[in-house]
Design a protein around this motif. Structure first.
Motif, short mmCIF file in Angstrom:
data_model
loop_
_atom_site.label_atom_id
_atom_site.label_comp_id
_atom_site.label_asym_id
_atom_site.label_seq_id
_atom_site.Cartn_x
_atom_site.Cartn_y
_atom_site.Cartn_z
N LEU A 1 0.87 -1.18 0.00
CA LEU A 1 0.00 0.00 0.00
C LEU A 1 0.90 1.23 0.00
O LEU A 1 1.88 1.30 0.75
N LEU A 2 0.59 2.20 -0.85
CA LEU A 2 1.46 3.37 -1.01
C LEU A 2 0.73 4.64 -0.60
O LEU A 2 -0.33 4.95 -1.11
N PHE A 3 1.34 5.37 0.36
CA PHE A 3 0.92 6.73 0.64
C PHE A 3 1.66 7.61 -0.35
O PHE A 3 2.90 7.64 -0.36
N ALA A 4 0.94 8.36 -1.18
CA ALA A 4 1.61 9.09 -2.26
C ALA A 4 0.99 10.46 -2.44
O ALA A 4 -0.18 10.59 -2.79
N TYR A 5 1.78 11.46 -2.16
CA TYR A 5 1.34 12.83 -2.36
C TYR A 5 2.57 13.69 -2.66
O TYR A 5 3.67 13.40 -2.20
N GLY A 6 2.37 14.74 -3.43
CA GLY A 6 3.50 15.63 -3.69
C GLY A 6 4.26 15.24 -4.94
O GLY A 6 3.73 14.60 -5.85
N HIS A 7 5.54 15.57 -4.95
CA HIS A 7 6.33 15.52 -6.17
C HIS A 7 7.09 14.20 -6.36
O HIS A 7 7.78 14.02 -7.35
N THR A 8 6.96 13.27 -5.41
CA THR A 8 7.69 12.00 -5.51
C THR A 8 6.78 10.80 -5.72
O THR A 8 7.24 9.73 -6.11
N ILE B 1 -1.85 -2.63 -3.89
CA ILE B 1 -3.26 -2.84 -3.59
C ILE B 1 -4.02 -1.51 -3.49
O ILE B 1 -5.24 -1.49 -3.41
N GLY B 2 -3.29 -0.41 -3.51
CA GLY B 2 -3.95 0.90 -3.50
C GLY B 2 -2.96 2.01 -3.18
O GLY B 2 -1.85 1.76 -2.70
N ILE B 3 -3.38 3.23 -3.50
CA ILE B 3 -2.62 4.40 -3.05
C ILE B 3 -3.54 5.26 -2.18
O ILE B 3 -4.74 5.35 -2.44
N ILE B 4 -2.95 5.82 -1.13
CA ILE B 4 -3.67 6.75 -0.27
C ILE B 4 -3.10 8.14 -0.52
O ILE B 4 -1.90 8.35 -0.41
N ALA C 1 -2.06 5.55 -11.36
CA ALA C 1 -2.84 4.52 -10.66
C ALA C 1 -4.05 4.11 -11.48
O ALA C 1 -4.38 2.91 -11.59
N LYS C 2 -4.72 5.09 -12.10
CA LYS C 2 -5.88 4.77 -12.94
C LYS C 2 -5.47 3.92 -14.14
O LYS C 2 -6.16 2.95 -14.50
N GLU D 1 -6.47 0.90 -7.06
CA GLU D 1 -7.49 1.64 -6.32
C GLU D 1 -6.90 2.89 -5.68
O GLU D 1 -5.79 2.87 -5.13
N ILE D 2 -7.65 3.98 -5.74
CA ILE D 2 -7.22 5.26 -5.18
C ILE D 2 -8.10 5.59 -3.98
O ILE D 2 -9.33 5.63 -4.09
N PHE D 3 -7.46 5.79 -2.82
CA PHE D 3 -8.18 6.20 -1.62
C PHE D 3 -7.82 7.66 -1.34
O PHE D 3 -6.70 7.96 -0.94
N ARG D 4 -8.76 8.56 -1.59
CA ARG D 4 -8.53 9.97 -1.25
C ARG D 4 -9.01 10.17 0.18
O ARG D 4 -10.20 10.34 0.43
N GLU D 5 -8.06 10.16 1.09
CA GLU D 5 -8.44 10.18 2.50
C GLU D 5 -7.37 10.85 3.35
O GLU D 5 -6.17 10.65 3.14
N SER D 6 -7.79 11.66 4.30
CA SER D 6 -6.88 12.31 5.23
C SER D 6 -7.18 11.97 6.68
O SER D 6 -6.34 12.16 7.55
N LYS D 7 -8.39 11.46 6.95
CA LYS D 7 -8.77 11.13 8.32
C LYS D 7 -8.01 9.90 8.79
O LYS D 7 -8.00 8.86 8.11
N ILE D 8 -7.38 10.00 9.95
CA ILE D 8 -6.59 8.88 10.46
C ILE D 8 -7.46 7.65 10.70
O ILE D 8 -7.06 6.52 10.41
N SER D 9 -8.68 7.86 11.21
CA SER D 9 -9.56 6.71 11.48
C SER D 9 -9.90 5.97 10.19
O SER D 9 -9.97 4.73 10.17
N GLU D 10 -10.11 6.70 9.09
CA GLU D 10 -10.42 6.07 7.81
C GLU D 10 -9.19 5.38 7.22
O GLU D 10 -9.30 4.32 6.60
#
Length: 319
Positions: free
Chosen positions: A6-13, A28-31, A52-53, A58-67
């Protein structure tokens, strides 16, 4: 069977991390964070989301820690890779899998945020890129790999990211595979130092500073960031491109911010110790050559003390 990543991916990298990891692993997805006024997004759909598309990831657009915790519980990744994210992941979540972080700094130095920007602003000649274990103590985990990125006087934030992204694209998947096979890395040694978050308003230019400091601020904040800026006739002016002047004339009488020369392709502006050559600006929302806006050596960039005093007087009268 391929490892589930699972990849957390934001920004320029993020784009380059995904390209590297997808060659060896089952992604299995990117957050990636939701849109927010606090985020720097050049486009509604980031480069990593486009890739990713294309790969049906699968793309998870999420910032809430609980989610985010629920996403990890539902998908049970073997490894989680963080290639920039806007939230600190709490320890309870870090215990659910093996977390690996891609950090822009030569740990233990330059923990924190905006490290490539700070490195250029601080006139460093190199900065690290570190792949390390993500632990509860921010950026303090064991180092799996560390690289040195040279910064020369012509580099800007975009070129430094390009150098880092090539390393990420070439090496990240190999390092992650090595860790999955039991590689423990090494404990960080030396004094930890930190960089704080930078905000767009931090980019205001103080023309009383020396030319090199102002030049570093401009190249450290140029695109894809919001740019270093000043004011001209009480309107914001972004300086996108500048250069140091070789063998500048000596001014014993100086007003920092005063224009001393206009040319077809640039204007020269006095600083605290010398002067700086401005080559590309943005004014009234349009990219311009400076000469298209600045016409006279009587012009001054920045907000004058007289203007500040005038505004304060008007505020006092309005009370």
């Amino acid at each position: 069977m391929k490892l589930k990543v699972l990849l957390f991916a934001y920004g320029h990298t993020g784009k380059h991390a995904l390209e590297s990891l997808s060659e060896k692993f089952d992604i299995i997805g990117i957050i990636t964070p939701k849109d927010s006024g606090e985020l720097h997004r050049a486009n509604k759909e980031s480069e990593v989301e486009k890739i990713a598309k294309e790969k049906n990831i699968e793309i998870f657009r999420e910032s809430k820690i609980s989610e985010i915790e629920k996403i990890i519980d539902d998908n049970e990744p073997d490894i989680v890779v963080i290639s920039s994210f806007n939230k600190i992941i709490p320890e309870r979540i870090l215990k659910k899998s093996k977390f690996i972080n891609v950090h822009h700094g030569d740990l233990p130095r330059y923990r924190g945020r905006a490290n490539f920007n700070w490195a250029i602003i601080n006139d460093r000649k190199e900065i690290g890129l570190t792949i390390h274990e993500a632990v509860a103590n921010l950026d303090a985990g064991k180092i799996y790999a560390q690289y040195k990125i040279e910064i020369n006087d012509l580099d800007n934030i975009s070129t430094v990211y390009s150098k880092a992204n090539k390393i990420i694209r070439d090496d990240l998947s190999q390092i992650v595979e090595k860790v999955s096979q039991g590689f423990q890395g090494k404990v960080q040694e030396g004094e930890a130092t930190y960089c704080c978050t930078r905000l767009p308003e931090d980019g205001i230019i103080n023309w009383k500073k020396n030319s090199k400091d102002i030049y570093n601020l401009i190249r450290g904040l140029t695109r894809p960031y919001d740019g270093a800026y000043t004011f001209y006739k009480n309107k914001k002016m972004i300086i996108w491109e500048a250069e140091l002047v070789p063998d500048p004339l000596t001014y014993e009488g100086r007003v920092p911010g005063r224009i001393i020369k206009t040319s077809e392709d640039y204007v020269d502006v006095l600083t605290g110790d010398s002067y700086l050559r401005i080559k590309k600006i943005e004014y009234d929302g349009m990219i311009k050559k400076p000469k298209e806006i600045i016409k006279s050596v009587k012009d001054t960039l920045g907000i004058s003390e007289e203007e500040i005093a005038r505004v304060l007087r008007e505020l006092e009268k309005s009370k």
